[in-house]
Design a protein around this motif. Structure first.
Motif, PDB file in Angstrom:
ATOM      1  N   LEU A  63       1.129  -1.377   0.032  1.00  0.00           N
ATOM      2  CA  LEU A  63       0.170  -0.036  -0.062  1.00  0.00           C
ATOM      3  C   LEU A  63       0.739   1.263   0.047  1.00  0.00           C
ATOM      4  CD1 LEU A  63      -2.360  -1.321   2.683  1.00  0.00           C
ATOM      5  CD2 LEU A  63      -2.638  -1.506   0.239  1.00  0.00           C
ATOM      6  N   TYR A  65       1.578   5.106   0.889  1.00  0.00           N
ATOM      7  CA  TYR A  65       1.035   6.243   1.649  1.00  0.00           C
ATOM      8  C   TYR A  65       0.740   7.648   0.665  1.00  0.00           C
ATOM      9  CZ  TYR A  65       5.900   7.295   2.598  1.00  0.00           C
ATOM     10  OH  TYR A  65       7.512   7.437   2.584  1.00  0.00           O
ATOM     11  N   ASP A  66       0.204   8.490   1.113  1.00  0.00           N
ATOM     12  CA  ASP A  66       0.037   9.642   0.481  1.00  0.00           C
ATOM     13  C   ASP A  66       1.131  11.037   0.473  1.00  0.00           C
ATOM     14  OD1 ASP A  66      -0.589  10.943   2.685  1.00  0.00           O
ATOM     15  OD2 ASP A  66      -2.745  11.130   2.035  1.00  0.00           O
ATOM     16  N   SER A  70       0.054  11.884   7.985  1.00  0.00           N
ATOM     17  CA  SER A  70      -1.189  12.159   8.620  1.00  0.00           C
ATOM     18  C   SER A  70      -1.681  11.098   9.279  1.00  0.00           C
ATOM     19  CB  SER A  70      -2.214  12.941   7.663  1.00  0.00           C
ATOM     20  OG  SER A  70      -2.585  12.071   6.883  1.00  0.00           O
ATOM     21  N   GLU A  71      -2.495  11.340  10.314  1.00  0.00           N
ATOM     22  CA  GLU A  71      -3.158  10.452  11.009  1.00  0.00           C
ATOM     23  C   GLU A  71      -4.394   9.887  10.087  1.00  0.00           C
ATOM     24  OE1 GLU A  71      -6.176   9.773  14.965  1.00  0.00           O
ATOM     25  OE2 GLU A  71      -4.706  11.206  14.978  1.00  0.00           O
ATOM     26  N   ARG A  72      -5.166  10.594   9.194  1.00  0.00           N
ATOM     27  CA  ARG A  72      -6.012  10.397   8.310  1.00  0.00           C
ATOM     28  C   ARG A  72      -5.486   9.323   7.411  1.00  0.00           C
ATOM     29  NH1 ARG A  72      -5.917  11.289   3.295  1.00  0.00           N
ATOM     30  NH2 ARG A  72      -4.306  12.844   3.698  1.00  0.00           N
ATOM     31  N   ASN A  73      -4.392   9.723   6.841  1.00  0.00           N
ATOM     32  CA  ASN A  73      -3.724   8.584   5.637  1.00  0.00           C
ATOM     33  C   ASN A  73      -3.451   7.303   6.356  1.00  0.00           C
ATOM     34  OD1 ASN A  73      -0.930   8.107   3.753  1.00  0.00           O
ATOM     35  ND2 ASN A  73      -2.939   7.708   3.160  1.00  0.00           N
ATOM     36  N   ARG A  75      -4.829   5.900   9.247  1.00  0.00           N
ATOM     37  CA  ARG A  75      -6.323   5.224   9.044  1.00  0.00           C
ATOM     38  C   ARG A  75      -6.784   4.568   7.903  1.00  0.00           C
ATOM     39  NH1 ARG A  75      -8.292   6.026  14.294  1.00  0.00           N
ATOM     40  NH2 ARG A  75      -7.509   7.732  15.330  1.00  0.00           N
ATOM     41  N   GLU A  76      -6.659   5.412   6.718  1.00  0.00           N
ATOM     42  CA  GLU A  76      -6.935   4.910   5.369  1.00  0.00           C
ATOM     43  C   GLU A  76      -6.229   3.715   5.034  1.00  0.00           C
ATOM     44  OE1 GLU A  76      -6.206   8.240   2.984  1.00  0.00           O
ATOM     45  OE2 GLU A  76      -8.084   9.245   3.395  1.00  0.00           O
ATOM     46  N   LEU A  77      -4.735   3.660   5.404  1.00  0.00           N
ATOM     47  CA  LEU A  77      -3.944   2.485   5.224  1.00  0.00           C
ATOM     48  C   LEU A  77      -4.523   1.329   5.922  1.00  0.00           C
ATOM     49  CD1 LEU A  77      -0.600   4.546   4.463  1.00  0.00           C
ATOM     50  CD2 LEU A  77      -2.101   3.044   2.642  1.00  0.00           C
ATOM     51  N   GLU A  79      -7.083   0.497   7.225  1.00  0.00           N
ATOM     52  CA  GLU A  79      -8.717   0.197   6.639  1.00  0.00           C
ATOM     53  C   GLU A  79      -8.505  -0.505   5.269  1.00  0.00           C
ATOM     54  OE1 GLU A  79     -12.099  -1.318   6.073  1.00  0.00           O
ATOM     55  OE2 GLU A  79     -11.547  -0.495   7.960  1.00  0.00           O
ATOM     56  N   GLN A  80      -7.262  -0.078   4.496  1.00  0.00           N
ATOM     57  CA  GLN A  80      -7.454  -0.774   3.346  1.00  0.00           C
ATOM     58  C   GLN A  80      -6.621  -2.343   3.445  1.00  0.00           C
ATOM     59  OE1 GLN A  80      -5.140   1.516   0.403  1.00  0.00           O
ATOM     60  NE2 GLN A  80      -6.068   3.292   0.973  1.00  0.00           N
TER      61      GLN A  80
END
Length: 97
Positions: A63, A65-66, A70-73, A75-77, A79-80
């Motif tokens: 995966l 990262y962007d 960030s905490e947002r990214n 969390r997105e990773l 979940e992925q």
């Protein structure tokens, strides 16, 4: 290689350093004890690794990262990774062994 891996293990970075020429080509052996390893990497580091090893793809799901750290990214990773694990589990449930 027995490492006493736990389901809750998270290795948040390169916390194992090995200084041996060509070690990148044997990274999969360090992941043998994990059932669902996931590689989280950036675009440039991923390409550098693949170029060095001569591979066209990773030996485990990767995966990207962007770049925001960030905490947002994060969390997105996460979940992925969970979604991929659920999908992989579902794919095997219907198969005969």
């Amino acid at each position: 290689m027995a490492t006493n891996v736990q389901d809750s293990d998270v290795r948040p970075g390169p916390n194992r350093y090995i200084s041996t020429p060509g070690v990148a080509t044997i990274v999969p052996s360090y992941l043998e004890d994990y059932v669902h390893p996931v590689i989280i990497t950036g675009e440039l580091s991923a390409q550098a690794f693949l170029d060095y090893t001569g591979s066209s793809e990773f030996f485990a799901p990767a995966l990207r990262y962007d770049g925001s750290s960030s905490e947002r990214n994060a969390r997105e990773l996460a979940e992925q990774a969970r979604a991929r694990r659920r999908r992989d589990r579902g794919d095997r449930r219907g198969q005969a062994f």
